[in-house]
Each structure stands twice: as structure tokens, then as C-alpha cells.
Design a protein around this motif. Structure first.
Motif, short mmCIF file in Angstrom:
data_model
loop_
_atom_site.label_atom_id
_atom_site.label_comp_id
_atom_site.label_asym_id
_atom_site.label_seq_id
_atom_site.Cartn_x
_atom_site.Cartn_y
_atom_site.Cartn_z
N VAL B 30 26.49 53.18 65.61
CA VAL B 30 27.38 53.16 66.77
C VAL B 30 26.81 52.25 67.87
O VAL B 30 27.51 51.40 68.43
N ALA B 31 25.51 52.40 68.15
CA ALA B 31 24.88 51.60 69.19
C ALA B 31 24.95 50.12 68.84
O ALA B 31 25.26 49.27 69.68
N LEU B 34 28.43 48.87 69.37
CA LEU B 34 28.73 48.74 70.80
C LEU B 34 28.14 47.45 71.38
O LEU B 34 28.84 46.68 72.05
N LEU B 35 26.88 47.20 71.08
CA LEU B 35 26.24 46.01 71.62
C LEU B 35 26.89 44.74 71.11
O LEU B 35 27.15 43.81 71.86
N VAL B 38 30.11 44.07 72.86
CA VAL B 38 29.95 43.48 74.18
C VAL B 38 29.66 41.99 74.05
O VAL B 38 30.22 41.16 74.76
N MET B 328 34.00 55.54 70.31
CA MET B 328 32.95 55.27 71.29
C MET B 328 33.24 54.00 72.08
O MET B 328 33.06 53.94 73.28
N PHE B 332 33.80 53.47 76.00
CA PHE B 332 32.99 52.58 76.81
C PHE B 332 33.87 51.63 77.62
O PHE B 332 33.65 51.40 78.80
#
Lengths: 391, 386
Positions: B30-31, B34-35, B38, B328, B332
């Protein structure tokens, strides 16, 4: 009766690889956590230092930055007449009418990229209004000439910005005659020249970008602001404390870094806690017989609980300290990034503050406690007989 | 078949540990997602750029305007189909925290050069007809609950004064990478007001956009444009739209590098979590592996056993992680200030990268335990106490 601390440290040594893996995991998490906070803090520190308490800045009302602000000559004249502006020994009001433009310069490291650099046209008062402006090489520009001086971080980041180099803009060539050091604040990312010369070159006739004003004293602001707001000719302008203005400029960028950083850290820390939990559960199940023996020897349940919690805490604190130690080296790195507030690039460094250290340590302790809590409970709840019998 | 059965049994031996490991991997995926999202959101402008558009701007900086007279001279250059121009209008809508691009464009030609902004014909006609009208992107309609006929008041900064624009058109983005949050007003209207209020600022545009026939000629044509205006008061710099957008990326490269580094760190953390689990499992099972060897199972079987377990855990974690990444990332996007990223999507490439990383981690985490299991002598293994 407490279980000796030596027992705990020995356990960590016995399962070296697992301990190391967990420590490394936690140190990575703390490193990232600290790095993100340091970055946001670095931006804010750089910009907040840029302003001074006694100065106020006048801009056009809707402008978010000096670059989008225009103040007409006659308005500037009106501002001069407002009371509580400090006077120079010559009797002139202590004001610097400045113009700001952005030019492109090629980066010295990144091939092909162009960066946005602020060029500021200042008056002699502009230098007096800002503390910490020191010449670090060459000389100041001569008033009335097409000469410029560059901030210390401009020199580092952009090509052709050494002493004696010429930069072409505004239909003319400008010679770099000196470089200055503003003590790590935002002006280090600017190029300065004579306001009259630059205004001519950029076609800012009869207009300024901003007015920087020194007041009689720090407390005169409210008074000044009232007089300012009452004047009908100044309705399109607004006045701010210089410090506040630069603080607002850093808000968006710092907020972005924080939101992203916190989101990532929460996710990371969940990962690290799970890692710690796995390690601790394994430690408990490996040592079932040991725990049974300890209990049989007369150690209480809570002694066992604490022993395991302390073990988990030592792992995480050790990891956290390593992470912080590594992150502290980031302070030697300068980074530069476009500041969306001013649309020009701003150089800043990662900056460690006591509150970042404390926050990282609290974060570390929480990770250790949460990761170790459930396994420790399990250890303390083991039944003596069953534990001793297990193989 | 036996191997698979053994793998499953092994995984279920420490249910809690397996569960935690799977969870750990899922979180890391997930992290990672997310990164990367972005990062791709930053690059949205570059991805959206067209290969057959050239941007011509003032050579010193995009903040300086170019004379309107350049338009005819640019359009005469060979290989150019269409020329349009735009200005950064800026200003404040509602308050200073509302981010979206407000551009003054040439109503007649702008939509020809930007076919990815899809607007109904009659709305475009209305925009061309009415001086103080504007066209806005779909996303603004939703964000501010607007409709055709509404008025958007703007407090000008670069162009001082109070401005009111009537919404006459809403465009839809053609591609996923098209910015759905622009506000376009008529350059002609801006020009009229400038002529009245500050005549010295009339007759200028921000930048020109030239549509060219053959993208392969872009370098040659940009050179020709810049040549035209050499030694004039306003020299130009022309480049492809992509290069233009990329130059903006250079100025945020610090943050992109930071995120790139972090996404690698995340992979490192997954590796540590899973590696840890596998090391522990292998340590506990040294004796069993010795028994298996004694029974005649080959090294190959042991590799399959340990590697299979590691991979199964990694894949399960990866799948759960990808499933969690969608909600997620939406969450965000909701926390971020509106307009920071007009385009914020989980790209297929991100999913692919996440899956590959999970697989790689599965392989790598098994290396050390396999090495240990296969190199331990049977006698030592049997003698070992866990």
C-alpha cells in the motif's frame, strides 16, 4: 524480584540475525520519519528567518507573492506619509521600494533543466533593512550600473554564476561582481541588483512589486495597519509583518511534505510494529521452557511481562537511535525545490530540532510497546506445567 | 503435490506469524502504491503533453510577455499548422487556497490546438461570442458545485481589479492525463480591459503554442522560431510541450528523489519482515529438514518447500495490499488540499511494479534460509535443539 537485565541482552545476542533484522527495520522507519519532519522544518526555518520582526511588507491585496504584486508609484508615495515609519538620519522614511522578477538559469548539475530564480531590484535602504547580509566574495554592485550580486546558494546550483560571469536578461548583459551570504535564509536563493536599473530593464516603469518598511518599533504595527487600512487610496494594497509573509509562503510546501510524510510514516510504522511483533512472538514460543523454568523459580507473571516488554523496547529504541543518528547526517545536505508560494526556487537544508528528536523517540517507544505488548502478555500467561512440558 | 501440501501445512503452523507477515507485506505494498501514485501525479503534466505541440515563451522567463505581433510571424513558418496563445491570468477565487490554473486564451484557436479538451460545439460558440465568458473543467464543476450560467468572481493580482466571468462552457478531459481543472477566459476580453486601464500592458500574450505537422521536425522548427526573434527586445525560447513540462519537474526533483528513495526503503522493509519470518521458520525446522533429507528428499525439494512458502506469503500479501491500495489512495487524495493534484490515479504500471516487488521479495527472503537448510549436515541438523 526482577528478571536480570543481562538475561534480556543475552537473549538478543542469541538470536542475532532476527534481532538485527528487526533493528534495521525500525531504524529505517525512524529514519524516514525524522527525515520528513526535518525537510518540512528546514523549509520553514529558512523562510521564517528571512523575515524580521520590525519590518512590514506592502503588497497588492490578492497577491500570494511579490512576483504577482504591483504597487503604483502614487500609492507608494501615499504609504510613505503614514506615521510610525522609522526615519533615516537623512530624514527620509526607512522604506525600500523593490521590484521582483523571475528569470531562468540553467542548473549546474541537472543537464538541460532550467530553474526559476528570483531577481530583486533593491535600494540602499534594502540592504539596511535586512540583517545578516554579508559579502562573501567580490564587491557590492555600483548603483546606476548593470551589475548584480548573487546569493550563496545560487552560485552552487546554477551554471555561469561565478564572479565575472555575465547573465543576459532584460535586453542587456549583467555582470556578476560579487556574491553574498544571507545566513541560510531565503535571500541566499536570490540575485540582487539596483532597483532603478532592473525596473528599467524589466519594464516596471512607475510601479513596484513590494515595499519593505521599518517601523518605529515592533509594537507600532497595529497602529500602522489601522492608518493604512483607513486610507481609501490604499484599498487595493495590504500590509503584513515581514515574518508572517514569509511564514505563509512556506505553509503549502511544508503542509504537503507533512501530509505525505505522516501518511507514509503511519503505514511504515504499522509494518515495523508487525515486524517487532513477529520477532517477539517467536522469542516467546522459542523460550516456552525457559519461561516455565523462570516461573517455577518464583518469578512472577508481571516480571516475565516486563522482561519481554523491555526486550522489545530495547530492540526498538536501539533501532530508533540508529535511525536518528543516520538522519542527523542529512543536515549536511542542501536541497532546493520550487516554492509554490513565490514560484521561485528555494534552497534549504534538512534541519533537526529538539522537538523532532523527541517526537522520533516517542514514536520509537510506542512502536516497541505496541509491537511487544501482545507477545509479552502471552509469555506472562503461560501455564507453568504446560510450559515446562512443551518441547 | 506433496510439496504443496507441506507448504500449506507449514504456513498454517504459526497462523499468527503468517498472518502478521502477510499483513506486513500488504501494508508495504500500500505504501509503495501511494508513493508511486504521488510521483506519477507530479508527472501528469509531462504525460499529458503532446509531441506535436511547441511552446514558445520569453527567453528570460515565462513571466515576461511576448508581443501579439509574433503570432503572424510564427504561423508563417513551414511545418506549422496552427498557432494559438495563452496568458497566465492568476487571481484569487474565493480565497488564496483554491488551486487551479486560470488562463486567458485565444477563444478562436485554443480548442483547435488542444483537442483533448472536449467541449460541445454550441458551448464553444457561446464562449467565442460572449466577451466575459469562461470555460471550466469538469472537476471544477464538481468541486465548487457550479453550472452553466453561474458567475465566477475573481480578484485579480497580475491583472488587478475585480473580474466576473459567466460560465458558458464545461469541457471534459479526453484522456486520463488531461487536467480537468482549468479555467479558461477570453484573452480578447483581458486585452480590452488592459487597453482601457493600463495601455502599456496591452498587446501582449504569455506564450505561444504552435501545432506542428511532424513531431520529428520539432527541433528544427523550434530553432527557426527562435531565429525569427533573435536580437529583438523579446527573444524567445521554443521547445516541445514535453520539454517545457519537464523543466518544471526539474524544480521539484528533490521531492521526487526523496519519494523514489522511500519507495525503495519500503521494499527493503518488506524484505526484512518476510526475511525475518523465513529465517525464524527455517531455524525452528532445522531438525525437520534433516529428517526430510534422511528420508531421501533432495535439495531441490527443500528449495521448493522454503521458496514456495516464502512466495505464497509474499503473493498473498501482495494481493491484499493491492486491494487495499485503491481505497487508501482515494482517502489520501481526500486529505490533500483540493487542486494540489488534479490528476491522482493509481496507474497500472504502479500495480505492476508493486506485484513484481512482492514477487522479488518472496524470492529473496527465501535465499538465506534455503542456503542454511541445504548446507546443514544431516547429523548436525538432527542434533540441533531449536
Amino acid at each position: 524480584m526482577k528478571i536480570p537485565f543481562k538475561y534480556i541482552t543475552r537473549n538478543l545476542k542469541t538470536r542475532r540475525l532476527t534481532t538485527i533484522l528487526t533493528v534495521v527495520g525500525i531504524s529505517l522507519v525512524v529514519f524516514v520519519f525524522a527525515a520528513v519532519l526535518m525537510m518540512a522544518h528546514g523549509i520553514q526555518k529558512t523562510l521564517i528567518q528571512t523575515g524580521s520582526d520590525e519590518n512590514v511588507i506592502v503588497l497588492r491585496k490578492a497577491a500570494t507573492a511579490e512576483i504577482t504584486s504591483i504597487i503604483m508609484q502614487d500609492q507608494a508615495n501615499v504609504v510613505q506619509t503614514i506615521p510610525s515609519i522609522s526615519k533615516l538620519s537623512s530624514g527620509k522614511p526607512f522604506i525600500s521600494n523593490e521590484i521582483v522578477a523571475i528569470i531562468n538559469l540553467p542548473y549546474s548539475q541537472k543537464e538541460g533543466g532550467l530553474g526559476n530564480v528570483t531577481v530583486r531590484g533593491v535600494t540602499p535602504e534594502g540592504f539596511q533593512l535586512r540583517q545578516n547580509m554579508n559579502l562573501s566574495g567580490g564587491r557590492f554592485f555600483n548603483w546606476g550600473s548593470r551589475e548584480i550580486i548573487v546569493g550563496s546558494s545560487i552560485k552552487k546550483r546554477f551554471k555561469g554564476t561565478e564572479l565575472g560571469d555575465k547573465i543576459k536578461f532584460g535586453g542587456d548583459e549583467w555582470t556578476i561582481v560579487g556574491s553574498f551570504d544571507a545566513g541560510g535564509n531565503g535571500f541566499d536563493s536570490e540575485i540582487w541588483g539596483d532597483q532603478i536599473q532592473l525596473a528599467q530593464a524589466f519594464g516596471y516603469t512607475g510601479a513596484y512589486s513590494s515595499l519593505l518598511i521599518r517601523l518605529d518599533n515592533v509594537n507600532a504595527f497595529t497602529q500602522f495597519q489601522e492608518a493604512f487600512n483607513k486610507d481609501l487610496r490604499l484599498q487595493t494594497l495590504e500590509v503584513k509583518r515581514e515574518k508572517k509573509f514569509y511564514e505563509e509562503q512556506s505553509e503549502d510546501m511544508a503542509m504537503f511534505i507533512r501530509i505525505l510524510g505522516i501518511a507514509v510514516t503511519i503505514i511504515f510504522s504499522l509494518g515495523a510494529m508487525i515486524g517487532a511483533m513477529i520477532t517477539m512472538y517467536a522469542a516467546v514460543s522459542n523460550r516456552t521452557i525457559e519461561i516455565g523454568t523462570l516461573r517455577a523459580l518464583g518469578f512472577r507473571r508481571r516480571n516475565v511481562l516486563f522482561a519481554f516488554l523491555i526486550e522489545s523496547l530495547s530492540i526498538s529504541i536501539f533501532g530508533g537511535l540508529i535511525g536518528l543518528f543516520l538522519a542527523s547526517f542529512l543536515q549536511f545536505f542542501d536541497i532546493s525545490m520550487i516554492n509554490f508560494g513565490s514560484f521561485a526556487e528555494l534552497a534549504f537544508s534538512f534541519s533537526l530540532s529538539p522537538s523532532i528528536i523527541i517526537n522520533s523517540l516517542i514514536f520509537t517507544v510506542v512502536m516497541g510497546l505496541v509491537g511487544g505488548f501482545l507477545p509479552s502478555i502471552r509469555a506472562s500467561r503461560l501455564n507453568i506445567v504446560n510450559a515446562l512440558r512443551s518441547s | 503435490m506433496h510439496i504443496i501440501k507441506l507448504i500449506v501445512k507449514n504456513m498454517l503452523r504459526h497462523k499468527l506469524r503468517t498472518l502478521l507477515t502477510v499483513l506486513g507485506i500488504a501494508i508495504a505494498v500500500v505504501a509503495f502504491g501511494l508513493l508511486r501514485t504521488v510521483v506519477t501525479a507530479w508527472y501528469a503534466g509531462v504525460d499529458a503533453s503532446s509531441a506535436n505541440r511547441l511552446i514558445t515563451r520569453h527567453s528570460v522567463s515565462f513571466i515576461f510577455p511576448l508581443p501579439l505581433a509574433y503570432k503572424d510571424r510564427i504561423s508563417k513558418i513551414d511545418g506549422i499548422d496552427n498557432v494559438t496563445y495563452a496568458n497566465w491570468f492568476g487571481g484569487v477565487y474565493i480565497d488564496k487556497k483554491q488551486f487551479f490554473a486560470r488562463l486567458a486564451v485565444d477563444a478562436e484557436t485554443f480548442f483547435d490546438v488542444y483537442p483533448e479538451l472536449m467541449i460541445p460545439k454550441e458551448q464553444l460558440e457561446a464562449f467565442k461570442r460572449e466577451r466575459n465568458s469562461c470555460v471550466i473543467g469538469e472537476q471544477l464543476v464538481q468541486r465548487y458545485n457550479l453550472k452553466i450560467g453561474d458567475i465566477m468572481p475573481i480578484e485579480g493580482d497580475i491583472y488587478p481589479g475585480r473580474w466576473e466571468f459567466v460560465i458558458r462552457g464545461i469541457y471534459k478531459p479526453r484522456d486520463k492525463t488531461t487536467d480537468p481543472s482549468n479555467m479558461l477566459i477570453q484573452w480578447q476580453y483581458l486585452e480590452e480591459r488592459m487597453k482601457e486601464e493600463t495601455p502599456s500592458r496591452a498587446g501582449y500574450v504569455g506564450w505561444y503554442i504552435a501545432q506542428i505537422k511532424d513531431p520529428n521536425n520539432s527541433a528544427f522548427i523550434s530553432g527557426q522560431i527562435d531565429e525569427q526573434f533573435k536580437n529583438s527586445p523579446a527573444e524567445t525560447k521554443s521547445e516541445t510541450e514535453r520539454a517545457f513540462q519537464q523543466s518544471f519537474m526539474a524544480s521539484v526533483s528533490a521531492i521526487i528523489t526523496a519519494m523514489d528513495v522511500m519507495s525503495f526503503v519500503i521494499i527493503g522493509i518488506i524484505l526484512l519482515v518476510l526475511g525475518n519470518t523465513m529465517v525464524m521458520s527455517a531455524r525452528e525446522r532445522v531438525r525437520e529438514y534433516a529428517v526430510l533429507k534422511t528420508l531421501g528428499f533432495s535439495t531441490f525439494h527443500l528449495i521448493g518447500l522454503i521458496g514456495g512458502e516464502s512466495l505464497t506469503i509474499a503473493i498473498t500479501g501482495g494481493i491484499i495490499g493491492i486491494g487495499l491500495a485503491f481505497p487508501m489512495i482515494d482517502g489520501f487524495a481526500a486529505i490533500l488540499p483540493k487542486g494540489w493534484f488534479p490528476i491522482f490515479n493509481l496507474e497500472p504500471i504502479t500495480l505492476l511494479l508493486a506485484s513484481i516487488s512482492a514477487l522479488m521479495v518472496g524470492f529473496l527472503a527465501a535465499v538465506f534460509p534455503i542456503q542454511r537448510a541445504t548446507s546443514t549436515k544431516i547429523v548436525d541438523g538432527l542434533r540441533q535443539v531449536g
